[in-house]
Design a protein around this motif. Structure first.
Motif, PDB file in Angstrom:
ATOM      1  N   GLU A   1      -4.271 -10.959   3.676  1.00 30.29           N
ATOM      2  CA  GLU A   1      -2.816 -10.985   3.572  1.00 30.29           C
ATOM      3  C   GLU A   1      -2.167 -11.309   4.919  1.00 30.29           C
ATOM      4  O   GLU A   1      -2.792 -11.141   5.973  1.00 30.29           O
ATOM      5  CB  GLU A   1      -2.294  -9.610   3.093  1.00 30.29           C
ATOM      6  CG  GLU A   1      -2.374  -8.486   4.123  1.00 30.29           C
ATOM      7  CD  GLU A   1      -3.727  -7.770   4.184  1.00 30.29           C
ATOM      8  OE1 GLU A   1      -4.588  -8.060   3.324  1.00 30.29           O
ATOM      9  OE2 GLU A   1      -3.929  -6.949   5.090  1.00 30.29           O
ATOM     10  N   ALA A   2      -0.890 -11.727   4.854  1.00 24.83           N
ATOM     11  CA  ALA A   2      -0.130 -11.923   6.092  1.00 24.83           C
ATOM     12  C   ALA A   2       0.248 -10.568   6.673  1.00 24.83           C
ATOM     13  O   ALA A   2       0.202 -10.368   7.885  1.00 24.83           O
ATOM     14  CB  ALA A   2       1.125 -12.752   5.815  1.00 24.83           C
ATOM     15  N   HIS A   3       0.643  -9.636   5.789  1.00 25.33           N
ATOM     16  CA  HIS A   3       1.071  -8.314   6.255  1.00 25.33           C
ATOM     17  C   HIS A   3       0.711  -7.245   5.230  1.00 25.33           C
ATOM     18  O   HIS A   3       0.787  -7.486   4.025  1.00 25.33           O
ATOM     19  CB  HIS A   3       2.596  -8.253   6.412  1.00 25.33           C
ATOM     20  CG  HIS A   3       3.146  -9.218   7.393  1.00 25.33           C
ATOM     21  ND1 HIS A   3       3.008  -9.075   8.756  1.00 25.33           N
ATOM     22  CD2 HIS A   3       3.838 -10.370   7.211  1.00 25.33           C
ATOM     23  CE1 HIS A   3       3.584 -10.085   9.372  1.00 25.33           C
ATOM     24  NE2 HIS A   3       4.103 -10.889   8.454  1.00 25.33           N
ATOM     25  N   LYS A   4       0.425  -6.061   5.731  1.00 27.79           N
ATOM     26  CA  LYS A   4       0.427  -4.883   4.869  1.00 27.79           C
ATOM     27  C   LYS A   4       1.848  -4.311   4.902  1.00 27.79           C
ATOM     28  O   LYS A   4       2.463  -4.225   5.962  1.00 27.79           O
ATOM     29  CB  LYS A   4      -0.556  -3.822   5.377  1.00 27.79           C
ATOM     30  CG  LYS A   4      -2.014  -4.154   5.087  1.00 27.79           C
ATOM     31  CD  LYS A   4      -2.919  -2.975   5.439  1.00 27.79           C
ATOM     32  CE  LYS A   4      -4.362  -3.249   5.050  1.00 27.79           C
ATOM     33  NZ  LYS A   4      -5.017  -4.283   5.866  1.00 27.79           N
ATOM     34  N   VAL A   5       2.339  -3.953   3.734  1.00 27.04           N
ATOM     35  CA  VAL A   5       3.656  -3.323   3.629  1.00 27.04           C
ATOM     36  C   VAL A   5       3.416  -1.929   3.054  1.00 27.04           C
ATOM     37  O   VAL A   5       2.923  -1.798   1.932  1.00 27.04           O
ATOM     38  CB  VAL A   5       4.588  -4.124   2.690  1.00 27.04           C
ATOM     39  CG1 VAL A   5       5.914  -3.405   2.490  1.00 27.04           C
ATOM     40  CG2 VAL A   5       4.816  -5.532   3.235  1.00 27.04           C
ATOM     41  N   VAL A   6       3.737  -0.903   3.837  1.00 25.28           N
ATOM     42  CA  VAL A   6       3.505   0.459   3.341  1.00 25.28           C
ATOM     43  C   VAL A   6       4.802   0.969   2.716  1.00 25.28           C
ATOM     44  O   VAL A   6       5.875   0.857   3.305  1.00 25.28           O
ATOM     45  CB  VAL A   6       2.967   1.403   4.451  1.00 25.28           C
ATOM     46  CG1 VAL A   6       3.935   1.567   5.613  1.00 25.28           C
ATOM     47  CG2 VAL A   6       2.593   2.768   3.869  1.00 25.28           C
ATOM     48  N   VAL A   7       4.687   1.471   1.498  1.00 23.55           N
ATOM     49  CA  VAL A   7       5.848   2.028   0.803  1.00 23.55           C
ATOM     50  C   VAL A   7       5.721   3.550   0.850  1.00 23.55           C
ATOM     51  O   VAL A   7       4.699   4.109   0.457  1.00 23.55           O
ATOM     52  CB  VAL A   7       5.895   1.563  -0.672  1.00 23.55           C
ATOM     53  CG1 VAL A   7       7.147   2.112  -1.361  1.00 23.55           C
ATOM     54  CG2 VAL A   7       5.857   0.040  -0.758  1.00 23.55           C
ATOM     55  N   LEU A   8       6.748   4.189   1.376  1.00 22.66           N
ATOM     56  CA  LEU A   8       6.773   5.659   1.400  1.00 22.66           C
ATOM     57  C   LEU A   8       8.049   6.081   0.701  1.00 22.66           C
ATOM     58  O   LEU A   8       9.132   5.573   1.035  1.00 22.66           O
ATOM     59  CB  LEU A   8       6.774   6.171   2.851  1.00 22.66           C
ATOM     60  CG  LEU A   8       6.868   7.681   3.028  1.00 22.66           C
ATOM     61  CD1 LEU A   8       5.624   8.375   2.493  1.00 22.66           C
ATOM     62  CD2 LEU A   8       7.067   8.043   4.496  1.00 22.66           C
ATOM     63  N   SER A   9       7.941   6.962  -0.272  1.00 22.80           N
ATOM     64  CA  SER A   9       9.168   7.389  -0.946  1.00 22.80           C
ATOM     65  C   SER A   9       9.604   8.739  -0.385  1.00 22.80           C
ATOM     66  O   SER A   9       8.773   9.529   0.076  1.00 22.80           O
ATOM     67  CB  SER A   9       8.962   7.451  -2.459  1.00 22.80           C
ATOM     68  OG  SER A   9       7.928   8.346  -2.780  1.00 22.80           O
TER      69      SER A   9
ATOM     70  N   VAL B   1       0.853  -1.196   0.000  1.00 23.68           N
ATOM     71  CA  VAL B   1       0.000   0.000   0.000  1.00 23.68           C
ATOM     72  C   VAL B   1       0.884   1.241   0.000  1.00 23.68           C
ATOM     73  O   VAL B   1       1.948   1.254   0.609  1.00 23.68           O
ATOM     74  CB  VAL B   1      -0.930   0.003   1.232  1.00 23.68           C
ATOM     75  CG1 VAL B   1      -2.013  -1.050   1.111  1.00 23.68           C
ATOM     76  CG2 VAL B   1      -0.152  -0.222   2.528  1.00 23.68           C
ATOM     77  N   SER B   2       0.422   2.274  -0.695  1.00 24.89           N
ATOM     78  CA  SER B   2       1.185   3.533  -0.733  1.00 24.89           C
ATOM     79  C   SER B   2       0.398   4.547  -1.529  1.00 24.89           C
ATOM     80  O   SER B   2      -0.642   4.221  -2.115  1.00 24.89           O
ATOM     81  CB  SER B   2       2.542   3.326  -1.426  1.00 24.89           C
ATOM     82  OG  SER B   2       2.392   3.346  -2.840  1.00 24.89           O
ATOM     83  N   SER B   3       0.898   5.754  -1.586  1.00 23.71           N
ATOM     84  CA  SER B   3       0.328   6.731  -2.510  1.00 23.71           C
ATOM     85  C   SER B   3       0.813   6.402  -3.927  1.00 23.71           C
ATOM     86  O   SER B   3       1.773   5.650  -4.098  1.00 23.71           O
ATOM     87  CB  SER B   3       0.730   8.146  -2.101  1.00 23.71           C
ATOM     88  OG  SER B   3       2.110   8.211  -1.966  1.00 23.71           O
ATOM     89  N   PRO B   4       0.160   6.956  -4.950  1.00 26.01           N
ATOM     90  CA  PRO B   4       0.612   6.652  -6.325  1.00 26.01           C
ATOM     91  C   PRO B   4       2.043   7.127  -6.540  1.00 26.01           C
ATOM     92  O   PRO B   4       2.417   8.204  -6.067  1.00 26.01           O
ATOM     93  CB  PRO B   4      -0.359   7.466  -7.206  1.00 26.01           C
ATOM     94  CG  PRO B   4      -1.514   7.806  -6.336  1.00 26.01           C
ATOM     95  CD  PRO B   4      -0.987   7.861  -4.930  1.00 26.01           C
ATOM     96  N   GLY B   5       2.826   6.299  -7.212  1.00 24.80           N
ATOM     97  CA  GLY B   5       4.163   6.744  -7.627  1.00 24.80           C
ATOM     98  C   GLY B   5       5.267   6.546  -6.615  1.00 24.80           C
ATOM     99  O   GLY B   5       6.399   6.965  -6.842  1.00 24.80           O
ATOM    100  N   SER B   6       4.978   5.885  -5.489  1.00 27.82           N
ATOM    101  CA  SER B   6       6.039   5.706  -4.483  1.00 27.82           C
ATOM    102  C   SER B   6       7.034   4.615  -4.908  1.00 27.82           C
ATOM    103  O   SER B   6       8.097   4.492  -4.305  1.00 27.82           O
ATOM    104  CB  SER B   6       5.425   5.335  -3.140  1.00 27.82           C
ATOM    105  OG  SER B   6       4.798   4.082  -3.270  1.00 27.82           O
ATOM    106  N   GLY B   7       6.647   3.834  -5.918  1.00 25.06           N
ATOM    107  CA  GLY B   7       7.591   2.844  -6.445  1.00 25.06           C
ATOM    108  C   GLY B   7       7.184   1.400  -6.224  1.00 25.06           C
ATOM    109  O   GLY B   7       8.023   0.495  -6.324  1.00 25.06           O
ATOM    110  N   LYS B   8       5.919   1.139  -5.992  1.00 29.88           N
ATOM    111  CA  LYS B   8       5.468  -0.235  -5.708  1.00 29.88           C
ATOM    112  C   LYS B   8       5.786  -1.178  -6.866  1.00 29.88           C
ATOM    113  O   LYS B   8       6.362  -2.248  -6.670  1.00 29.88           O
ATOM    114  CB  LYS B   8       3.942  -0.276  -5.445  1.00 29.88           C
ATOM    115  CG  LYS B   8       3.493   0.479  -4.212  1.00 29.88           C
ATOM    116  CD  LYS B   8       1.990   0.386  -3.990  1.00 29.88           C
ATOM    117  CE  LYS B   8       1.143   1.017  -5.092  1.00 29.88           C
ATOM    118  NZ  LYS B   8       1.393   2.436  -5.363  1.00 29.88           N
ATOM    119  N   THR B   9       5.383  -0.794  -8.072  1.00 32.16           N
ATOM    120  CA  THR B   9       5.578  -1.716  -9.202  1.00 32.16           C
ATOM    121  C   THR B   9       7.065  -1.897  -9.488  1.00 32.16           C
ATOM    122  O   THR B   9       7.516  -3.017  -9.770  1.00 32.16           O
ATOM    123  CB  THR B   9       4.837  -1.203 -10.459  1.00 32.16           C
ATOM    124  OG1 THR B   9       3.528  -0.807 -10.089  1.00 32.16           O
ATOM    125  CG2 THR B   9       4.749  -2.276 -11.525  1.00 32.16           C
TER     126      THR B   9
END
Ligand SMILES: Nc1nc2c(ncn2[C@@H]2O[C@H](COP(=O)(O)OP(=O)(O)O)[C@@H](O)[C@H]2O)c(=O)[nH]1
Ligand SMILES: [Mg+2]
Length: 378
Positions: A256-264, A160-168
């Motif tokens: 899911e087992a965990h939520k992983v938050v991506v913050l750039s 999970v993150s805002s758009p463009g933080s680099g998930k993909t």
């Protein structure tokens, strides 16, 4: 409940019965005892110099005339501070002076009621009811997903993150580096397009795209359907890339087992304080794009302190999907979770009645013996 997008989210304030609360007026005078509510909840709308009403849990209403205009810190608190209950049932308290929870005459707080949100013409109790209805259905499907994943030893992560933080980008680089070590399948969530699923498929990994249209989050029912189509292999890793949004996906358990938050680092270090639900719901925070730090005035230590203030048990890894910095630690974290999921996979034979266990094991022994014979003769 986010009425704009039709999703369910927000805090539920659980107030102590018979709590007292204080209103501070513009002239700095306060009142409280005459204003105690025996129990339950009430709704406040506060503007400067306005006529306003308070609606109590029992349906009674009292009004204040414009002379009663006031600022206040927070109308709802127990002796220990404010207790927030999240959709997943976890609770946490905020100290009264938590900056994320105080406001004055120059701020409007539409999340201070028990619903943690507001919608024109809809009462707080109705909002809570709508949210409960949606989330309880979601949660029962999420439980089914979790059981189905555990049955197959699949380690599932919800990014999970805002758009463009680099998930993909992180997913692509992770899949490339895990090749030959761990099978990975991906569920991609976006409002429109299959661009991200195509980026994942280009690595050779299986991927399925979910388009949510106007929806701003994935829910458990979408994942259940996607899992049937994707059919990830036993003992694999399932990565779910949620719709880019730091708000609504926090409330939805997908199994899911965990939520992983991506913050750039380009987003600013204050995001954990501004979007606390997401950082509270996550087990791991990936601070991405650290390769850009030399070009920014991003205070890493402050950001980590904010994240831990919201969620003291959050794990944090600093990474760069493009330079590869920190990726070993992230991949190690995935591998240890995947191995644990594999170890905990229930033995399908043990679940059978005794005679069927014997028959199944005999069949398996015969298959293995045939395999040995084939190998010896080749
Ligand atoms: N400098 C830098 N750019 C990155 C990094 N990770 C992703 N990006 C860039 O950030 C942009 C958004 O990435 P994307 O993976 O599409 O983000 P998503 O919307 O979260 O899936 C793209 O231009 C990526 O190349 C990183 O670690 N460092
Ligand atoms: Mg993406």
């Amino acid at each position: 409940m986010c009425m704009t997008c039709g999703c369910g989210t927000g805090d539920v304030h659980v107030e102590d019965a018979g709590h007292a609360h204080t209103h501070t007026h513009t002239d700095d005078s306060t009142h409280s005892p005459a204003h105690d509510h025996a129990q339950g909840t009430h709704e406040h709308v506060h503007e400067a110099a306005h006529e306003h009403s308070h609606t109590h849990a029992d349906g009674s209403v009292h009004r204040h005339d414009p002379a009663h205009a006031h600022a206040h810190e927070h109308g709802h608190r127990s002796a220990e501070g404010q207790m927030h209950t999240h959709a997943d049932g976890t609770t946490h308290a905020h100290a009264h002076h938590d900056p994320a929870h105080t406001h004055g005459a120059d701020a409007l707080h539409y999340g201070a009621g028990m619903a943690g949100n507001s919608a024109p013409g809809v009462t707080q109790s109705r909002l809570v009811q709508i949210e409960r209805d949606i989330l309880s259905k979601n949660d029962s499907i999420a439980m089914r997903n979790r059981a189905a994943l555990a049955q197959r030893g699949i380690f599932a992560l919800n990014l999970v993150s805002s758009p463009g933080s680099g998930k993909t980008t992180l997913l692509v680089r992770s899949i490339e580096r895990l090749a030959g070590r761990l099978p990975v399948a991906v569920i991609e969530g976006d409002q429109q397009t299959s661009v991200d699923a195509e980026r994942i498929r280009a690595t050779g990994a299986a991927a399925i795209q979910i388009n949510t249209g106007k929806g701003c989050h994935l829910d458990a029912a979408m994942i259940e359907t996607a899992l049937q189509r994707l059919a990830p292999t036993e003992d694999s890793v399932l990565m779910i890339e949620n719709v880019g949004n730091l708000v609504c996906p926090a409330a939805f358990d997908l199994g899911e087992a965990h939520k992983v938050v991506v913050l750039s680092v380009t987003e600013g270090e204050d995001k954990p304080l501004k979007y606390p639900d997401m950082f509270h719901a996550a087990s791991l925070m990936l601070l991405n794009k650290v390769d850009l730090l030399p070009h920014l005035s991003f205070d890493v230590e402050r950001c980590l302190e904010y994240a831990r203030r919201i969620n003291p048990s959050i794990q944090i890894l600093q990474v760069s999907a493009t330079s590869g910095a920190g990726m070993d630690a992230w991949l190690g974290w995935i591998e240890s979770g995947a191995h644990a999921a594999r170890r905990q996979r229930p033995d399908p034979v043990a679940a059978l009645p005794h005679l069927e266990q014997v028959a199944t094991l005999k069949r398996r022994v015969a298959e293995l013996e045939a395999q040995v014979t084939r190998l010896q003769s080749s």
